[in-house]
Design a protein around this motif. Sequence first.
Motif, PDB file in Angstrom:
ATOM      1  N   ASN A  51       0.806  -1.228   0.000  1.00 22.16           N
ATOM      2  CA  ASN A  51       0.000   0.000   0.000  1.00 22.16           C
ATOM      3  C   ASN A  51       0.839   1.278   0.000  1.00 22.16           C
TER       4      ASN A  51
ATOM      5  N   PRO B  34      -4.730   3.508   0.355  1.00 22.24           N
ATOM      6  CA  PRO B  34      -5.276   3.065  -0.934  1.00 22.24           C
ATOM      7  C   PRO B  34      -5.799   1.637  -0.846  1.00 22.24           C
ATOM      8  N   THR B 227      -5.539   6.359  -6.304  1.00 21.48           N
ATOM      9  CA  THR B 227      -4.179   6.899  -6.361  1.00 21.48           C
ATOM     10  C   THR B 227      -3.426   6.384  -7.585  1.00 21.48           C
ATOM     11  N   GLN B 282      -7.241   1.379 -10.890  1.00 18.85           N
ATOM     12  CA  GLN B 282      -8.025   1.946  -9.791  1.00 18.85           C
ATOM     13  C   GLN B 282      -9.405   2.387 -10.282  1.00 18.85           C
TER      14      GLN B 282
END
Lengths: 392, 392
Positions: A51, B34, B227, B282
């Motif tokens: 992450n 994230p 992100t 994402q």
Amino acid sequence: MGSNITATQEKKINDFILAIRQVCGKKALSLHEPHFTGNEVNYLKDCIKSNYVSSIGDYVVKFERMLSEYTGAKNVIATINGTAALHLAIYCSGISTNDEILLPSLTFVGTANAIRYAGAIPHFCDVSKKDLNIDFELLDDYLRLNTESHSGFCTNKLTKRRIFGIIPVHLYGQPIHVNKLLRLASKYNLVIVEDAAESLGSFYNSQHTGTAGLAGCLSFNGNKIITTGGGGAILTNNNSFAKKVRHISTTSKVSHPYKLIHDELGYNYRMPNINAAVGCAQLETFEKIKKAKRGLHDRYQTVFESCPWLNLVKEQDYANSNYWLNTVVLNKKETFFYENLLERCKENDIFIRPSWEPLHTLKMFCQFPSSGMENMNSLNERIFNLPSSPFL
Amino acid sequence: MGSNITATQEKKINDFILAIRQVCGKKALSLHEPHFTGNEVNYLKDCIKSNYVSSIGDYVVKFERMLSEYTGAKNVIATINGTAALHLAIYCSGISTNDEILLPSLTFVGTANAIRYAGAIPHFCDVSKKDLNIDFELLDDYLRLNTESHSGFCTNKLTKRRIFGIIPVHLYGQPIHVNKLLRLASKYNLVIVEDAAESLGSFYNSQHTGTAGLAGCLSFNGNKIITTGGGGAILTNNNSFAKKVRHISTTSKVSHPYKLIHDELGYNYRMPNINAAVGCAQLETFEKIKKAKRGLHDRYQTVFESCPWLNLVKEQDYANSNYWLNTVVLNKKETFFYENLLERCKENDIFIRPSWEPLHTLKMFCQFPSSGMENMNSLNERIFNLPSSPFL
């Protein structure tokens, strides 16, 4: 473009293309592609899994440490790109608005842009025909005649502005003569920020480029000897300068247990962890990449013996070059087939790149000061970069 | 830090921590991490394999197209970060040096920094207690009294400078009232650049934030709803503005068959392909992320019924929020235990974040104009962001 050419010129072009094909084989040739043979994918996976993808992360720390070990610079600050590194280095150097900074006319536009971002004035210098870098003898003559010293500062007689510093560029990976730079900077009291964007792996004697002055700036753009996608770094042996750079590059955020305070104008210039992850993997294979590039240069050197009408730029006695981009300079009288050479290479799927338009001639810079440009003008339309990918 | 507190206050703190634990479970809680559950690693692998890692690459094109489809903006230009997006949007907006730009005092420092990079002057406005965004009624009153119209431009009576534009911020993901903004901007002839850094996925009625004015700016920093490591984007429906932004963001390089010419001061602000690759993955999972975040907000809403001494910020009637950061505002009389609350949460491995110091009070900005700050001053030390990661 192009024009009719003679049989002799036609032969020269054919010899040139043949020479490149002898070195690089039959495939389509780009200027410079990255070479990923190490842990790039593993480290990227690790970022995603952990992450930590943004500018706080272990790979940023590791990448900076690896660069520090390799270059010998005491401090390394990784940035989002080489232009940001230059801007940050100039911004933190103690410069005042409208100070002038010397730089070669022959460099990527980013060098001059960074000076403008910092509110300073680019002052363009002529280059040497030998290595295409700033000609320090010519510059010394020019400064002796055109500047005077006021309160210890070098002042431009014409503009009355202070000449605060100098940004020499190690063009296409060829190191400048650092001792000449240091003597000149000392004589005229100039702060040195080296543009080492193209010269990771290039040394002046045993000193890595970018470590001679206040700061040196690297780039890891996709076309550089190693890449992080986009990225750069500042090298510096000056601890307090490094501290300032780190502060400004992280939006000048103040350390506080909970308050979110910023104490001066700052920038958002730190390299993200995923980009640094690629950089770490690239650095692990760096010696292999550099060796491949030096080998490529040696092969170019051999084949271009058949082309005496051009000169392949070689490292000087004091230098060990990364040979980022192999570069040829056509003899003066060959300029006239510049366009034909470009055109024919393109037809043959060989990308060769002419040098940038001299910066002192660009419309946003032509009003700024410059020295005589005899060499630069003579070299214009005679310089080409050759395909230089490490895997060739 | 902190001070002795009463038994009543102690109970309030315990209730607060209990409420957060009910929602988030027992683990250590950061503010916002994230959430990678899609094709991130696959797309990164593909970048490395293809050798396209820098700012020319298919993922950049794809990411821009996906953002365009999602937000409805005709043009999207991906940048290295949200601050760069804001700087670029302001720089290309037609602004002149020393023009003033209105912005809320309550926002990340990047909003004001970007104004300074462009040579303009931040002019700080008060915010609403309801949604923490610019209070348009107060601003209208303020502008009516403190500006006059000269040749169609809004001029600050005191500084005599032109007030060129306004940068409203959709703070913590809560959309501003776009119609009020449009009326005000029309009345005072203000160019609108929306700071939508925190509001991807937030809508005013059915209109995506960042699409109401000349431009809107997104951020994909590591702490945002999605992100790219570091990244941002400019949204715009204005084609000629988009063309200018693309040109300036790629060092103003001119299209030419072989010459390397740059025709104005430019920036190196494009997003690299590896960062865009993460962004594409994402975005593919975005609806799931947004749903999780709205679900988290609903759970916070339920548990905070036990804490009537604070107010959880909720979307307004006209809004559909991404609830990027869940935010509570302590009742006025509870301010005194601000530090204790922070300290106790920290002891309990719960990271809650106070709001930024009001920008108009920071030492590099306090000399610039600002409206009355009654609400901002009253809100200071009463706002906290809660742990808001989508996987909670």
